[in-house]
Design a protein around this motif. Structure first.
Motif, PDB file in Angstrom:
ATOM      1  N   HIS A 163      32.536  28.408  34.815  1.00 12.03           N
ATOM      2  CA  HIS A 163      32.424  29.866  34.854  1.00 12.03           C
ATOM      3  C   HIS A 163      31.285  30.290  35.775  1.00 12.03           C
ATOM      4  O   HIS A 163      31.429  31.224  36.579  1.00 12.03           O
ATOM      5  CB  HIS A 163      32.186  30.403  33.441  1.00 12.03           C
ATOM      6  CG  HIS A 163      32.356  31.878  33.325  1.00 12.03           C
ATOM      7  ND1 HIS A 163      31.314  32.754  33.519  1.00 12.03           N
ATOM      8  CD2 HIS A 163      33.442  32.646  33.056  1.00 12.03           C
ATOM      9  CE1 HIS A 163      31.744  33.995  33.366  1.00 12.03           C
ATOM     10  NE2 HIS A 163      33.031  33.957  33.083  1.00 12.03           N
ATOM     11  N   SER A 167      40.920  29.549  40.380  1.00 13.39           N
ATOM     12  CA  SER A 167      40.639  30.983  40.413  1.00 13.39           C
ATOM     13  C   SER A 167      40.811  31.549  41.814  1.00 13.39           C
ATOM     14  O   SER A 167      41.159  32.722  41.986  1.00 13.39           O
ATOM     15  CB  SER A 167      39.218  31.258  39.910  1.00 13.39           C
ATOM     16  OG  SER A 167      38.256  30.887  40.873  1.00 13.39           O
ATOM     17  N   MET A 188      37.606  28.335  30.178  1.00 16.22           N
ATOM     18  CA  MET A 188      36.750  27.828  31.247  1.00 16.22           C
ATOM     19  C   MET A 188      35.496  27.194  30.671  1.00 16.22           C
ATOM     20  O   MET A 188      34.945  27.669  29.667  1.00 16.22           O
ATOM     21  CB  MET A 188      36.363  28.941  32.223  1.00 16.22           C
ATOM     22  CG  MET A 188      37.504  29.476  33.052  1.00 16.22           C
ATOM     23  SD  MET A 188      36.939  30.611  34.350  1.00 16.22           S
ATOM     24  CE  MET A 188      36.243  29.437  35.522  1.00 16.22           C
ATOM     25  N   SER A 245      38.635  34.336  29.739  1.00 18.28           N
ATOM     26  CA  SER A 245      37.923  33.316  30.519  1.00 18.28           C
ATOM     27  C   SER A 245      37.008  32.446  29.663  1.00 18.28           C
ATOM     28  O   SER A 245      36.887  31.238  29.903  1.00 18.28           O
ATOM     29  CB  SER A 245      37.121  33.984  31.633  1.00 18.28           C
ATOM     30  OG  SER A 245      36.143  34.865  31.095  1.00 18.28           O
ATOM     31  N   THR A 268      32.257  29.582  39.420  1.00 17.94           N
ATOM     32  CA  THR A 268      33.322  30.500  39.854  1.00 17.94           C
ATOM     33  C   THR A 268      32.758  31.867  40.183  1.00 17.94           C
ATOM     34  O   THR A 268      33.102  32.474  41.216  1.00 17.94           O
ATOM     35  CB  THR A 268      34.401  30.626  38.767  1.00 17.94           C
ATOM     36  OG1 THR A 268      34.995  29.343  38.543  1.00 17.94           O
ATOM     37  CG2 THR A 268      35.491  31.607  39.189  1.00 17.94           C
ATOM     38  N   LEU A 302      43.125  37.229  32.708  1.00 18.47           N
ATOM     39  CA  LEU A 302      42.325  36.011  32.779  1.00 18.47           C
ATOM     40  C   LEU A 302      40.848  36.274  32.515  1.00 18.47           C
ATOM     41  O   LEU A 302      40.167  35.449  31.900  1.00 18.47           O
ATOM     42  CB  LEU A 302      42.500  35.344  34.146  1.00 18.47           C
ATOM     43  CG  LEU A 302      43.880  34.714  34.378  1.00 18.47           C
ATOM     44  CD1 LEU A 302      44.029  34.250  35.819  1.00 18.47           C
ATOM     45  CD2 LEU A 302      44.102  33.544  33.425  1.00 18.47           C
ATOM     46  N   THR A 303      40.342  37.409  32.951  1.00 17.07           N
ATOM     47  CA  THR A 303      38.935  37.698  32.668  1.00 17.07           C
ATOM     48  C   THR A 303      38.705  37.925  31.178  1.00 17.07           C
ATOM     49  O   THR A 303      37.651  37.597  30.636  1.00 17.07           O
ATOM     50  CB  THR A 303      38.438  38.909  33.476  1.00 17.07           C
ATOM     51  OG1 THR A 303      37.024  39.037  33.302  1.00 17.07           O
ATOM     52  CG2 THR A 303      39.071  40.211  33.000  1.00 17.07           C
ATOM     53  N   ARG A 359      46.267  29.878  32.793  1.00 13.70           N
ATOM     54  CA  ARG A 359      45.433  29.598  31.616  1.00 13.70           C
ATOM     55  C   ARG A 359      45.757  28.226  31.030  1.00 13.70           C
ATOM     56  O   ARG A 359      44.855  27.474  30.641  1.00 13.70           O
ATOM     57  CB  ARG A 359      45.653  30.687  30.573  1.00 13.70           C
ATOM     58  CG  ARG A 359      44.785  30.539  29.328  1.00 13.70           C
ATOM     59  CD  ARG A 359      45.153  31.580  28.298  1.00 13.70           C
ATOM     60  NE  ARG A 359      44.439  31.367  27.053  1.00 13.70           N
ATOM     61  CZ  ARG A 359      44.760  31.955  25.904  1.00 13.70           C
ATOM     62  NH1 ARG A 359      45.774  32.821  25.870  1.00 13.70           N
ATOM     63  NH2 ARG A 359      44.076  31.712  24.810  1.00 13.70           N
ATOM     64  N   GLU A 364      38.433  24.215  38.462  1.00 11.20           N
ATOM     65  CA  GLU A 364      38.489  25.549  37.855  1.00 11.20           C
ATOM     66  C   GLU A 364      38.237  26.633  38.903  1.00 11.20           C
ATOM     67  O   GLU A 364      38.936  27.654  38.939  1.00 11.20           O
ATOM     68  CB  GLU A 364      37.459  25.649  36.730  1.00 11.20           C
ATOM     69  CG  GLU A 364      37.790  24.795  35.528  1.00 11.20           C
ATOM     70  CD  GLU A 364      36.731  24.895  34.449  1.00 11.20           C
ATOM     71  OE1 GLU A 364      37.035  25.399  33.368  1.00 11.20           O
ATOM     72  OE2 GLU A 364      35.585  24.469  34.704  1.00 11.20           O
ATOM     73  N   HIS A 366      44.329  25.623  33.276  1.00 11.02           N
ATOM     74  CA  HIS A 366      42.871  25.580  33.117  1.00 11.02           C
ATOM     75  C   HIS A 366      42.485  24.719  31.918  1.00 11.02           C
ATOM     76  O   HIS A 366      41.478  23.996  31.956  1.00 11.02           O
ATOM     77  CB  HIS A 366      42.316  26.995  32.929  1.00 11.02           C
ATOM     78  CG  HIS A 366      41.807  27.611  34.199  1.00 11.02           C
ATOM     79  ND1 HIS A 366      40.700  27.145  34.850  1.00 11.02           N
ATOM     80  CD2 HIS A 366      42.250  28.658  34.936  1.00 11.02           C
ATOM     81  CE1 HIS A 366      40.467  27.882  35.927  1.00 11.02           C
ATOM     82  NE2 HIS A 366      41.404  28.799  36.002  1.00 11.02           N
ATOM     83  N   TRP A 403      38.395  40.915  37.831  1.00 12.14           N
ATOM     84  CA  TRP A 403      37.622  39.887  37.133  1.00 12.14           C
ATOM     85  C   TRP A 403      36.306  40.438  36.582  1.00 12.14           C
ATOM     86  O   TRP A 403      35.807  39.982  35.554  1.00 12.14           O
ATOM     87  CB  TRP A 403      37.345  38.735  38.100  1.00 12.14           C
ATOM     88  CG  TRP A 403      36.763  37.528  37.435  1.00 12.14           C
ATOM     89  CD1 TRP A 403      35.449  37.178  37.366  1.00 12.14           C
ATOM     90  CD2 TRP A 403      37.469  36.503  36.732  1.00 12.14           C
ATOM     91  NE1 TRP A 403      35.287  36.005  36.686  1.00 12.14           N
ATOM     92  CE2 TRP A 403      36.506  35.565  36.274  1.00 12.14           C
ATOM     93  CE3 TRP A 403      38.804  36.272  36.447  1.00 12.14           C
ATOM     94  CZ2 TRP A 403      36.852  34.429  35.548  1.00 12.14           C
ATOM     95  CZ3 TRP A 403      39.153  35.132  35.718  1.00 12.14           C
ATOM     96  CH2 TRP A 403      38.194  34.238  35.286  1.00 12.14           C
TER      97      TRP A 403
END
Length: 531
Positions: free
Chosen positions: A260, A218, A255, A251, A263, A247-248, A201, A214, A204, A69
């Motif tokens: 964000h 994660s 998100m 993001s 998280t 995902l990063t 995703r 969210e 999300h 991440w």
């Protein structure tokens, strides 16, 4: 359960030590290793043991996911060649080299056992190394290579570890079949991870603007990816790794802003707690490990640990210099495959710290073989791994700043200059937008436009000061500092009043907590602009 208060107390002590280490600029993993050793010396503490399956499931997926991440995909692609050579080539080279050393110098170590040890210590965990390097201001490329190596080599080393353990527990190993299974495990593990990431995703997108959901998603993702891949008997590590990288990269698209932020905060705490927990558990078990190796004298144990540690360090130096210089002998365009100078090559070779992942995989060794007999030399393997961590993380980690100063490596200012240019560009874009889109808008008063433009002009002024060039006539360092001091003072005044109102109960507590959160963000923004 009677051991839980003790464990929480030790965890609190380790946290306090890590906070103290931050003040003296020592990387927290170094303190955690020393704290684990200190815990093992306290008489009367119980031995808290976890099953190998629990160790693997609790620690590996979230730690690998957190590393993925925090990795920049753009930087990863730009340095793919050296990362690949270190993350795959060096892992295999170290595994084989350590296996040969262990088989040769440690009596009773069969080749499968030797490969288990080699795979366990083959992966790097350069949290301490990269933290020190960032403090020293070294080139971004060095940091990216080390972070990318530690991210990818986890997958390589743990897949090799899995087959080595299987060879010991079942007594069966066919190289051709293992090679085919390895490739299938890699490909299918990555495919499962990417498929899961795509699904996460989409979920999300349905939960956007719901930060708690969210953050929870994660948290669930790495465990789901690992369990799903293991259910299909493929690499759970690579499933977690690939899902995290995907995902990063996306993001910011799916998100919410607050999701964000929350998280990232949760994962920072979780990563620290997992690292601390592993070393506390190791400290509580170290005395038992020493007792299980009672047939060896302390000198013999230290000798074995030193031999293997030297093998790990030497193998890394050999491989790093090989991949830096060998391609240039055959292809002239390869001026620097790794890094541009010999000094930086030495730094990369030195920064091969082992840490929590090596320790977790050592603790996760099975207790018994398939026939029910104890896993051979399990205690000795764990002790040797701890020695390797001590040598590479504590000794090399503490010596890294001294090495950088001895080599007279100057801080790289280019990265900071590039950041300043980018921030100035974005602030200038905002001013241009205000002038082009709103200056002729009757609904927006000149006073409002003036306030907004002044905000971005002040930001550019502060950035120009950091850049070292007074390119704006209205720039005045003392005035800007005074403005920032006043802004911070006002924020503190607002925070104190909001806190007082929370205590008196005059206003809705949820509203006040939201205001305090916004004040924290504003204070953080001012501090970042002043760096």
């Amino acid at each position: 359960m009677h051991e839980l208060p003790l464990f929480v107390g030790l965890l609190a002590l380790v946290t306090a030590l890590a906070a103290a280490a931050e003040r003296v600029r020592i990387a927290s993993p170094i303190v955690l290793v020393l704290a684990g050793i200190a815990i093992s010396l306290v008489p009367g503490l119980p031995n808290i043991a976890l099953s190998p399956e629990v160790v693997i499931l609790l620690f590996l997926p979230p730690l690998i996911y957190a590393s993925a991440w925090n990795m920049s995909w753009a930087d990863f692609k730009a340095s793919f060649t050296p990362i690949f050579l270190l993350a795959f080539g060096l892992v295999i080279f170290t595994t084989v080299g350590v296996a040969w050393v262990a088989h040769t110098f440690v009596p009773g170590f069969s080749w499968p056992l030797a490969f288990v040890l080699g795979a366990t210590v083959s992966t790097t965990d350069p949290i301490a190394g990269t933290a020190i390097i960032k403090q020293m201001g070294l080139p971004r490329r060095v940091v990216v290579i080390l972070e990318g190596e530690s991210l990818v080599n986890d997958g390589t080393g743990l897949v090799v570890y899995r087959y080595a353990v299987l060879a010991v527990t079942t007594g069966q190993f066919v190289l051709m079949e293992a090679g085919q299974d390895f490739l299938l495990s890699v490909v299918e593990g990555i495919a499962i991870g990417l498929g899961l990431a795509w699904l996460v995703r989409q979920v999300h997108k349905l939960t956007k603007e719901t930060p708690v959901v969210e953050t929870t998603l994660s948290f669930i993702t790495p465990f789901a990816g690992y369990l799903l891949a293991e259910q299909w008997h493929v690499s759970g590590v690579l499933a977690v790794l690939s899902s995290g990288l995907y995902l990063t990269l996306r993001s910011s698209e799916y998100m919410s802003r607050r999701g964000h932020l929350e998280t990232m905060g949760v994962w920072n705490v979780l990563t620290f707690l997992l690292n601390s927990t592993v070393f506390v558990l190791m400290g509580l078990q170290l005395r038992e490990i020493l007792f299980s190796n009672a047939q060896y004298s302390p000198g013999t144990l230290i000798l074995y640990g030193t031999i293997v540690s030297l093998a790990v360090v030497i193998a890394r130096f050999i491989w790093v210099f090989l991949i830096h210089y060998t391609p240039r002998l055959f292809i002239s365009r390869y001026k620097h495959v790794l890094v541009p100078s010999l000094k930086l090559v030495v730094v990369v070779a030195w920064t091969g710290m082992r840490g929590v992942l090596s320790l977790a995989t050592a603790l996760a060794l099975p207790l018994t073989l398939s026939n029910g007999s104890p896993f051979p030399y399990r205690g000795l393997i764990i002790f040797i791994v701890y020695c390797v961590i001590f040598v590479t993380l504590v000794l090399q980690g503490l010596a890294l700043p001294f090495l950088i100063r001895t080599l007279n490596i100057k801080p790289d200012l280019q990265a900071e200059q590039n950041e300043i240019k980018l921030r100035i560009r974005l602030a200038s874009l905002a001013i241009e937008h205000l002038e082009a889109e709103h200056s002729m808008n009757d609904e927006v008063s000149d006073e409002v436009l003036s306030v907004l433009k002044h905000k971005y002009e002040a930001r550019i002024d502060r950035l120009r000061l950091r850049q070292g060039g007074n390119k704006r006539k209205n720039i005045n360092e003392s005035e800007l500092r005074e403005t920032r001091r006043i802004q911070l003072g006002i924020i503190q005044l607002e925070r104190e009043e909001a806190t007082r109102l929370r205590h008196t109960g005059e206003h809705d507590d949820e509203v006040l907590r939201s205001i305090l959160f916004e004040l924290d963000l504003e204070e953080g923004r001012l501090e970042l602009e002043e760096k």
